[in-house]
Design an enzyme around this catalytic site. Structure first.
Site, PDB file in Angstrom:
ATOM      1  N   LYS A   1       0.842  -1.200   0.000  1.00 43.24           N
ATOM      2  CA  LYS A   1       0.000   0.000   0.000  1.00 43.24           C
ATOM      3  C   LYS A   1       0.874   1.246   0.000  1.00 43.24           C
ATOM      4  O   LYS A   1       0.675   2.158  -0.810  1.00 43.24           O
ATOM      5  CB  LYS A   1      -0.916  -0.029   1.226  1.00 43.24           C
ATOM      6  CG  LYS A   1      -2.104   0.889   1.132  1.00 43.24           C
ATOM      7  CD  LYS A   1      -2.962   0.802   2.393  1.00 43.24           C
ATOM      8  CE  LYS A   1      -3.792  -0.459   2.450  1.00 43.24           C
ATOM      9  NZ  LYS A   1      -4.342  -0.738   3.786  1.00 43.24           N
TER      10      LYS A   1
ATOM     11  N   ARG B   1      -3.339   3.155   8.538  1.00 45.52           N
ATOM     12  CA  ARG B   1      -3.663   1.985   7.730  1.00 45.52           C
ATOM     13  C   ARG B   1      -2.522   0.975   7.720  1.00 45.52           C
ATOM     14  O   ARG B   1      -1.365   1.346   7.617  1.00 45.52           O
ATOM     15  CB  ARG B   1      -3.945   2.422   6.282  1.00 45.52           C
ATOM     16  CG  ARG B   1      -4.725   3.690   6.188  1.00 45.52           C
ATOM     17  CD  ARG B   1      -4.775   4.227   4.763  1.00 45.52           C
ATOM     18  NE  ARG B   1      -5.441   3.326   3.843  1.00 45.52           N
ATOM     19  CZ  ARG B   1      -5.480   3.520   2.532  1.00 45.52           C
ATOM     20  NH1 ARG B   1      -4.861   4.563   1.975  1.00 45.52           N
ATOM     21  NH2 ARG B   1      -6.120   2.675   1.765  1.00 45.52           N
TER      22      ARG B   1
ATOM     23  N   GLY C   1      -8.464  -6.985   4.254  1.00 42.86           N
ATOM     24  CA  GLY C   1      -9.294  -7.025   5.447  1.00 42.86           C
ATOM     25  C   GLY C   1      -8.694  -7.779   6.631  1.00 42.86           C
ATOM     26  O   GLY C   1      -9.338  -7.939   7.646  1.00 42.86           O
TER      27      GLY C   1
ATOM     28  N   MET D   1      -5.927  -7.048   8.445  1.00 42.27           N
ATOM     29  CA  MET D   1      -5.385  -6.231   9.528  1.00 42.27           C
ATOM     30  C   MET D   1      -6.235  -4.981   9.681  1.00 42.27           C
ATOM     31  O   MET D   1      -7.183  -4.778   8.956  1.00 42.27           O
ATOM     32  CB  MET D   1      -3.933  -5.917   9.238  1.00 42.27           C
ATOM     33  CG  MET D   1      -3.043  -7.140   9.421  1.00 42.27           C
ATOM     34  SD  MET D   1      -1.359  -6.786   9.061  1.00 42.27           S
ATOM     35  CE  MET D   1      -1.453  -6.323   7.367  1.00 42.27           C
TER      36      MET D   1
ATOM     37  N   ARG E   1      -3.406  -1.552  -6.449  1.00 42.62           N
ATOM     38  CA  ARG E   1      -2.564  -2.757  -6.364  1.00 42.62           C
ATOM     39  C   ARG E   1      -2.945  -3.666  -7.523  1.00 42.62           C
ATOM     40  O   ARG E   1      -4.026  -3.513  -8.111  1.00 42.62           O
ATOM     41  CB  ARG E   1      -2.781  -3.478  -5.036  1.00 42.62           C
ATOM     42  CG  ARG E   1      -4.210  -3.942  -4.871  1.00 42.62           C
ATOM     43  CD  ARG E   1      -4.456  -4.612  -3.532  1.00 42.62           C
ATOM     44  NE  ARG E   1      -5.877  -4.812  -3.358  1.00 42.62           N
ATOM     45  CZ  ARG E   1      -6.516  -4.712  -2.204  1.00 42.62           C
ATOM     46  NH1 ARG E   1      -5.870  -4.410  -1.108  1.00 42.62           N
ATOM     47  NH2 ARG E   1      -7.816  -4.915  -2.129  1.00 42.62           N
TER      48      ARG E   1
ATOM     49  N   HIS F   1     -16.038  -8.412   0.290  1.00 44.98           N
ATOM     50  CA  HIS F   1     -15.060  -9.353   0.828  1.00 44.98           C
ATOM     51  C   HIS F   1     -15.269 -10.751   0.255  1.00 44.98           C
ATOM     52  O   HIS F   1     -14.323 -11.411  -0.175  1.00 44.98           O
ATOM     53  CB  HIS F   1     -15.180  -9.379   2.352  1.00 44.98           C
ATOM     54  CG  HIS F   1     -14.231 -10.324   3.016  1.00 44.98           C
ATOM     55  ND1 HIS F   1     -14.592 -11.602   3.362  1.00 44.98           N
ATOM     56  CD2 HIS F   1     -12.936 -10.196   3.348  1.00 44.98           C
ATOM     57  CE1 HIS F   1     -13.565 -12.199   3.911  1.00 44.98           C
ATOM     58  NE2 HIS F   1     -12.536 -11.368   3.916  1.00 44.98           N
TER      59      HIS F   1
ATOM     60  N   ARG G   1       0.558 -47.715 -14.629  1.00 44.05           N
ATOM     61  CA  ARG G   1       0.515 -48.643 -13.497  1.00 44.05           C
ATOM     62  C   ARG G   1      -0.162 -49.923 -13.971  1.00 44.05           C
ATOM     63  O   ARG G   1      -1.369 -49.937 -14.202  1.00 44.05           O
ATOM     64  CB  ARG G   1      -0.288 -48.042 -12.353  1.00 44.05           C
ATOM     65  CG  ARG G   1       0.278 -46.744 -11.817  1.00 44.05           C
ATOM     66  CD  ARG G   1      -0.707 -46.196 -10.785  1.00 44.05           C
ATOM     67  NE  ARG G   1      -0.189 -45.008 -10.123  1.00 44.05           N
ATOM     68  CZ  ARG G   1      -0.425 -43.771 -10.545  1.00 44.05           C
ATOM     69  NH1 ARG G   1      -1.146 -43.562 -11.645  1.00 44.05           N
ATOM     70  NH2 ARG G   1       0.049 -42.736  -9.884  1.00 44.05           N
TER      71      ARG G   1
ATOM     72  N   GLU H   1      12.654 -44.558  -5.259  1.00 48.82           N
ATOM     73  CA  GLU H   1      11.681 -44.223  -4.217  1.00 48.82           C
ATOM     74  C   GLU H   1      12.134 -44.651  -2.826  1.00 48.82           C
ATOM     75  O   GLU H   1      11.357 -44.645  -1.882  1.00 48.82           O
ATOM     76  CB  GLU H   1      10.307 -44.810  -4.558  1.00 48.82           C
ATOM     77  CG  GLU H   1      10.350 -46.217  -5.111  1.00 48.82           C
ATOM     78  CD  GLU H   1       9.031 -46.650  -5.768  1.00 48.82           C
ATOM     79  OE1 GLU H   1       8.007 -46.010  -5.528  1.00 48.82           O
ATOM     80  OE2 GLU H   1       9.063 -47.663  -6.493  1.00 48.82           O
TER      81      GLU H   1
ATOM     82  N   SER I   1      13.198 -42.768 -12.590  1.00 49.09           N
ATOM     83  CA  SER I   1      12.017 -41.928 -12.445  1.00 49.09           C
ATOM     84  C   SER I   1      11.731 -41.810 -10.958  1.00 49.09           C
ATOM     85  O   SER I   1      11.551 -42.810 -10.266  1.00 49.09           O
ATOM     86  CB  SER I   1      10.833 -42.559 -13.175  1.00 49.09           C
ATOM     87  OG  SER I   1       9.676 -41.798 -12.936  1.00 49.09           O
TER      88      SER I   1
ATOM     89  N   CYS J   1       7.589 -39.013 -11.411  1.00 48.67           N
ATOM     90  CA  CYS J   1       6.232 -39.463 -11.724  1.00 48.67           C
ATOM     91  C   CYS J   1       5.313 -39.459 -10.521  1.00 48.67           C
ATOM     92  O   CYS J   1       4.196 -39.923 -10.570  1.00 48.67           O
ATOM     93  CB  CYS J   1       6.264 -40.831 -12.378  1.00 48.67           C
ATOM     94  SG  CYS J   1       6.931 -42.107 -11.300  1.00 48.67           S
TER      95      CYS J   1
ATOM     96  N   TYR K   1      12.231 -34.573 -17.548  1.00 49.94           N
ATOM     97  CA  TYR K   1      10.789 -34.400 -17.680  1.00 49.94           C
ATOM     98  C   TYR K   1      10.090 -34.516 -16.328  1.00 49.94           C
ATOM     99  O   TYR K   1      10.647 -35.043 -15.372  1.00 49.94           O
ATOM    100  CB  TYR K   1      10.195 -35.428 -18.654  1.00 49.94           C
ATOM    101  CG  TYR K   1      10.232 -36.854 -18.153  1.00 49.94           C
ATOM    102  CD1 TYR K   1       9.217 -37.349 -17.343  1.00 49.94           C
ATOM    103  CD2 TYR K   1      11.284 -37.701 -18.490  1.00 49.94           C
ATOM    104  CE1 TYR K   1       9.254 -38.649 -16.862  1.00 49.94           C
ATOM    105  CE2 TYR K   1      11.331 -39.002 -18.013  1.00 49.94           C
ATOM    106  CZ  TYR K   1      10.313 -39.473 -17.201  1.00 49.94           C
ATOM    107  OH  TYR K   1      10.356 -40.743 -16.710  1.00 49.94           O
TER     108      TYR K   1
HETATM  109  P1  ADP Z   1      -7.776  -2.419   3.808  1.00 49.54           P
HETATM  110  O1  ADP Z   1      -6.348  -2.770   3.695  1.00 49.54           O
HETATM  111  O2  ADP Z   1      -8.543  -3.296   4.682  1.00 49.54           O
HETATM  112  O3  ADP Z   1      -8.410  -2.160   2.476  1.00 49.54           O
HETATM  113  P2  ADP Z   1      -7.452   0.408   4.061  1.00 49.54           P
HETATM  114  O4  ADP Z   1      -6.295   0.923   4.810  1.00 49.54           O
HETATM  115  O5  ADP Z   1      -7.329   0.428   2.585  1.00 49.54           O
HETATM  116  O6  ADP Z   1      -7.817  -1.013   4.601  1.00 49.54           O
HETATM  117  O7  ADP Z   1      -8.697   1.254   4.500  1.00 49.54           O
HETATM  118  C1  ADP Z   1      -9.998   0.891   4.150  1.00 49.54           C
HETATM  119  C2  ADP Z   1     -10.747   2.037   3.560  1.00 49.54           C
HETATM  120  O8  ADP Z   1     -10.749   3.149   4.420  1.00 49.54           O
HETATM  121  C3  ADP Z   1     -10.145   2.568   2.277  1.00 49.54           C
HETATM  122  O9  ADP Z   1     -10.566   1.859   1.176  1.00 49.54           O
HETATM  123  C4  ADP Z   1     -10.688   3.967   2.227  1.00 49.54           C
HETATM  124  O10 ADP Z   1     -11.941   3.978   1.606  1.00 49.54           O
HETATM  125  C5  ADP Z   1     -10.800   4.340   3.679  1.00 49.54           C
HETATM  126  N1  ADP Z   1      -9.677   5.205   4.001  1.00 49.54           N
HETATM  127  C6  ADP Z   1      -8.470   4.890   4.448  1.00 49.54           C
HETATM  128  N2  ADP Z   1      -7.696   5.967   4.587  1.00 49.54           N
HETATM  129  C7  ADP Z   1      -8.440   7.020   4.208  1.00 49.54           C
HETATM  130  C8  ADP Z   1      -8.214   8.425   4.111  1.00 49.54           C
HETATM  131  N3  ADP Z   1      -7.041   8.945   4.424  1.00 49.54           N
HETATM  132  N4  ADP Z   1      -9.222   9.194   3.663  1.00 49.54           N
HETATM  133  C9  ADP Z   1     -10.399   8.647   3.339  1.00 49.54           C
HETATM  134  N5  ADP Z   1     -10.691   7.355   3.410  1.00 49.54           N
HETATM  135  C10 ADP Z   1      -9.722   6.541   3.840  1.00 49.54           C
HETATM  136 MG    MG Z   2       5.926 -46.308  -5.328  1.00 49.85          MG
HETATM  137 MG    MG Z   3      -7.766  -0.985   1.119  1.00 47.78          MG
END
Ligand code: ADP
Ligand code: MG
Ligand code: MG
Length: 931
Positions: free
Chosen positions: A26, A97, A106, A108, A348, A468, A590, A771, A790, A857, A877
């Site tokens: 990120k 973040r 999601g 952390m 990403r 999610h 076999r 083997e 093999s 194999c 192979y």
């Molecule tokens: P995750 O890794 O779980 O996607 P993020 O750190 O991306 O968590 O945060 C989740 C959401 O929170 C982001 O998609 C964004 O919409 C919102 N967010 C995070 N930082 C900001 C910010 N500085 N301003 C506005 N929204 C934010």
């Molecule tokens: Mg065998």
């Molecule tokens: Mg995010």
């Protein structure tokens, strides 16, 4: 002085996209976006090194950190023109973040709206002229901070969430349904009540000081690296625990300041199918997490953003294309629109299904964006199996009732029994690993990961294509239908209702992740598009776009790979399928599988008391075997075919039930007591290490003679039809050259006799399966006789690790949970141990016979990491089951491309490719060369 903090933003940016190891994905990408001039709210990244330090030093930070953070905060203030904790003018708020090297959606924690307290909230209300907005931010902040930093999140499903409870009570009292209908006065009361709940549960006051809030959030994000769900996720995707996470602190922008604001998530191409064009979800007047959490049903970007906000849409689609062209890959983008101004919050490389991975990569080559080499390198080899998986369609759908339709989020067809609770689904699966489960949820959250993992398919009633459930199922390659609004789910009664029809836990349903359709009951599947073209020939290539992509990718792979691929096949049908999927030969036939087709004859042989009787019983078997081999040789038309002589212990072929023994005795015209006595004689305490493999042929040479004769006669017959033939006769379970010589003599004598009589001499080889550890360490001796090796890595894993594949189910789950084994050694080759034995065998084998043919194999022949290992140690192979061939072809090409790159990198920089862009320490350097 060590640099622990990297700033990014309009004015100046320290990092860039190559610094993922240090800044996390990120942080590195926020820096890169700022660098190429895209609108990114200013902020800074605290490096992953601080996370490592944090865990190595009892949750302390390096002493230099505080000053660096303070400086970076000042830089944000300057760029954004606001002050953190300002009591007079519009205050700066920040988010905190997480962000690891590889994204863990999601897993952390994130805290938004940091910097609010009883005074700054008033200023925010005044300056924004929106009291409701200000107090809504504050309410969210106290709740998030309480959950994440003060650890007030409910620990189990039955724990109550104090904040949710207060919120519900408030809504009830106000007589409203939605959070958004609460008035400023309600929100003010809520903040007070929330803070009282904090005091009650933690015994401490909610922190008012903005900087103290920042440090609290930073600590919580570092702490979340080690939470259970993050650990489970890393184990599932092989992410090392040592990597650590970075922390990003970033100026807040607001998507919740009225109807000219929005927040959303988008992909530059369809993550399920790979089709070109932006897709995604957004919500007007909402803040970040609302979209992914599935609380409010989001709108679809491709359907209505251009109508809701035409100028922002135009700017956004431009930026999205800039990003795709810049990264040359499908991007997954998070953005917020604040009063019509677009802000980019994340980008990403998108998680995608195998379908989308293949489609997008092939398209991008054809668009001139990337090279075939890049396309091959970026598709996880296992993902191509998705293109071969069965689908719903055709006759199977006849008479099946479609009960609902949602968003087609993760392709594939799945049939299973409904479960609503992820932990129950997991428990069911623990008891029965082939349980077919469809997990049905309102929406999924990261806590549900374990349940999702064991489900065949996932069905949710809320959430869109970026929810999610959609994201995770795409990555896991599972069928997923989400946002299926017609379904009413009641967790309490464990039912789901559609119209007037109610489904209970355990009822069968089927979900089609291609079409988004949900069916009642079990729906039989039909072959995938690729197999309809290749096996059934019921589709023409020109009518099969997915097949065309597949074929293009395979032909590029064949161009690059150095390893040959062969298939494990036991009959002409499998041989034909193997050729259709690219096999260049058969690596394992076999022979015992054929005996099961003529089991009575074989049992007669086993029950024979004298050699003469046994030879008489073997005569019809010879005929059967010869016919079977002829079929395979014909199908393989000149490609090499490795045939393994009888391997399993004889007791596997006789009946163990009294009733069946009596029946057999009757059929054979002998006494039941004689049958049961013979069965008892054959009983072994540890059959895996018992009378099997070459030990059978040594005690019963007539069996080896019969099999060798059948193979040679089949070869001669086929050659007389004008078809070329290259049999490779393989002796199983050799541990000692003397065993090999014993069997080789019988085989060569039989061959000479057949060829002399026929006047034809095919090219044939006699070799062995490797083997046993003893075979590896004496491979030079064995290679004096054996013309090929093999690696039978299933048995080599059993004998090398001393673990029986039939019994390891009782502890392997615990071993994986406790990280004692990072992988299942029967799925992915144990490279240090079993691989080490293989290396010895390769080296010693070649020293005695320089042109020795070397292959594998075992099951591992179709596992990408193992295929790459085989490339590295110089096998000629790999052989795997026909349906794994595309994986093997792709993985072999990837191995060759990596090698080429590594060689080039060594030449230019003296460092290896994987370490070039980052740290060379022992935990960062993936290949172990440490640059
Ligand atoms: P995750 O890794 O779980 O996607 P993020 O750190 O991306 O968590 O945060 C989740 C959401 O929170 C982001 O998609 C964004 O919409 C919102 N967010 C995070 N930082 C900001 C910010 N500085 N301003 C506005 N929204 C934010
Ligand atoms: Mg065998
Ligand atoms: Mg995010």
């Amino acid at each position: 002085m060590a640099k622990y903090v990297y700033s990014f933003g309009k004015d100046s940016t320290d990092g860039d996209a190559t610094m993922k190891n240090l800044l996390g994905g990120k942080g590195a990408n926020l820096a890169e976006m700022a660098k190429i001039g895209l609108p990114v709210p200013s902020g800074f990244t605290i490096t992953t090194e601080v996370c490592t330090y944090f865990y190595a030093n009892g949750h302390q930070y390096p002493p230099e950190l505080e000053a660096q953070v303070n400086d970076a905060m000042v830089a944000i203030e300057k760029t954004m023109g606001k002050k953190f904790g300002d009591h007079k003018d519009m205050p700066l708020l920040v988010s905190c973040r997480s962000g690891a090297r590889e994204s863990m959606p999601g897993m952390m924690d994130t805290v938004l709206n940091i910097g609010l307290n009883d005074r700054t909230v008033e200023v925010l209300a005044k300056e924004s002229q929106d009291e409701r907005f200000a107090w809504d931010c504050y309410r969210r902040f106290v709740q998030m901070y309480g959950d994440v930093v003060l650890d007030m999140k409910p620990k189990t499903k039955t724990d109550i969430d104090p904040f949710e409870e207060l919120l519900e009570a408030k809504k009830h009292k106000a007589g409203v349904k939605e959070d958004s209908e609460l008035k400023p006065a309600h929100l003010k009361e809520l903040v007070k009540e929330f803070k009282a709940a904090v005091k009650k549960q933690t015994g401490k006051d909610f922190p008012d000081d903005p900087m103290e809030q920042v440090w609290g959030a930073v600590g919580a994000v570092f702490g979340s690296w080690m939470n259970d769900r993050a650990i489970v996720y890393r184990r599932m995707y092989g992410i090392p625990h040592e990597w650590g996470t970075a922390v990003n602190v970033q100026a807040m922008v607001f998507g919740n300041m009225g109807d000219t604001c929005a927040t959303g998530v988008a992909l530059t191409r369809n993550g399920a199918t790979g089709e070109k064009g932006i897709t995604g979800d957004y919500l007007v007047n909402a803040q970040g997490e609302d979209v992914v959490a599935g609380i409010r049903m989001p709108k679809r970007i491709e359907e209505s953003l251009n109508k809701d906000m035409p100028t922002s849409w135009e700017e956004f689609s431009k930026v999205a294309m800039i990003l795709e062209n810049h990264y040359k890959d499908v991007q997954d983008i998070e953005f917020t629109i604040e009063k019509q101004k677009l802000w980019m919050l994340q980008t990403r490389n998108a998680k995608r299904t195998g379908f989308a991975a293949v489609r997008a990569a092939v398209d991008m080559v054809n668009e001139g964006l990337i090279t075939p080499e890049q396309a091959i390198a970026r598709i996880p080899a296992n993902d191509v199996t998705q293109l071969l998986q069965p689908v719903f369609g055709g006759a199977g759908l006849k008479g099946k009732k479609e009960i609902a339709k949602g968003i087609n989020a993760g392709p594939g067809a799945a049939t299973g029994q409904i479960y609503f609770q992820p932990d129950e689904a997991e428990a069911v699966w623990q008891k029965k690993n082939d349980a077919e489960i469809i997990l049905v949820r309102l929406e999924t959250t990261p806590e549900d990961l374990r349940g999702m993992k064991v489900a065949k398919g996932i069905l949710t009633s809320r959430g869109g294509a970026a929810s999610h459930a959609a994201l995770v199922s795409r990555q896991m390659g599972k069928a997923c239908v989400c946002g299926c609004e017609a379904i009413n789910i009641d967790y309490k009664t464990e039912t789901m209702t559609i119209g007037d029809k109610t489904f209970k836990k355990g009822d069968w349903i089927s979900v089609d992740g291609f079409t988004g359709k949900v069916y009642e009951g079990k729906v039989p599947t039909s072959p995938s598009e690729v197999l309809q073209v290749l096996f059934e020939k019921s589709l023409k290539p020109k009518d099969a776009p997915l097949y065309q992509c597949f074929q293009q990718l395979m032909s590029w792979s064949d161009r690059f790979r150095k390893l040959d691929v062969r298939a494990n096949a036991d009959n002409p049908k499998e041989s034909n399928e193997a050729i259709a999927l690219g096999a260049q030969g058969i690596g394992l036939t076999r022979t015992e599988h054929m005996f099961f087709d003529h089991i009575d004859d074989f049992r007669k042989m086993i029950l024979s008391e004298t050699i003469a009787d046994r030879e008489k019983a073997l005569a019809p078997l010879l005929k059967h075997q010869q016919t079977d081999f002829e079929g395979i040789f014909r199908a393989m038309s000149g490609r090499p075919v490795t045939i393994r002589l009888l391997d399993p212990p004889l007791h596997e072929f006789v009946p163990h039930e009294e009733k069946d023994q009596a029946e057999l005795a009757k059929k054979m015209g002998i006494k039941p007591a004689d049958v049961s006595r013979r069965v008892k004689e054959l009983h072994e305490f540890n059959p895996m290490l018992g009378h099997r493999g070459c030990r059978l042929g040594i005690v019963y040479p007539e069996i080896t003679r019969m099999q060798a004769t059948a193979i040679c006669q089949a070869a001669v017959a086929v050659m007389k039809e004008g078809i070329d033939c290259h049999p490779e006769i393989m002796i199983p379970l050799i541990g000692n050259i003397t065993e090999f010589r014993n069997q080789e003599k019988i085989i060569r004598e039989a061959a000479t006799a057949v060829f002399k009589k026929a006047g034809v001499t095919p090219d044939y080889l006699v070799g062995t399966m490797i083997e046993l550890p003893r075979a590896c360490v004496t491979a030079d001796k064995i290679a004096e006789g054996a013309e090929f090796f093999s690696f039978g890595t299933n048995d080599l894993t059993q004998t090398g690790l001393g673990i029986s594949r039939d019994d390891y189910g009782t502890f392997i789950n615990e071993y994986r949970e406790m990280d004692i084994f990072s992988d299942d050694p029967f799925q992915t080759l144990d490279q240090d141990g079993v691989g080490g034995l293989m290396k010895i065998a390769v080296e010693k084998g070649r020293s005695a016979r320089s042109d020795i043919k070397l292959g594998i194999c075992g099951e591992h022949g179709g596992d990408p990491a193992s295929v790459k290992f085989c490339h590295k140690i110089g096998l000629s192979y790999v052989s795997c089951s026909p349906l794994r061939l595309p994986v093997a072809r792709l993985a072999a090409a990837q191995a060759a491309i990596t090698e080429k790159k590594e060689k080039a990198a060594k030449k230019t920089s003296g460092g290896c490719e994987c370490c070039k862009d980052g740290c060379k320490c022992c935990c960062c350097c993936k290949c172990g060369c440490r640059g």
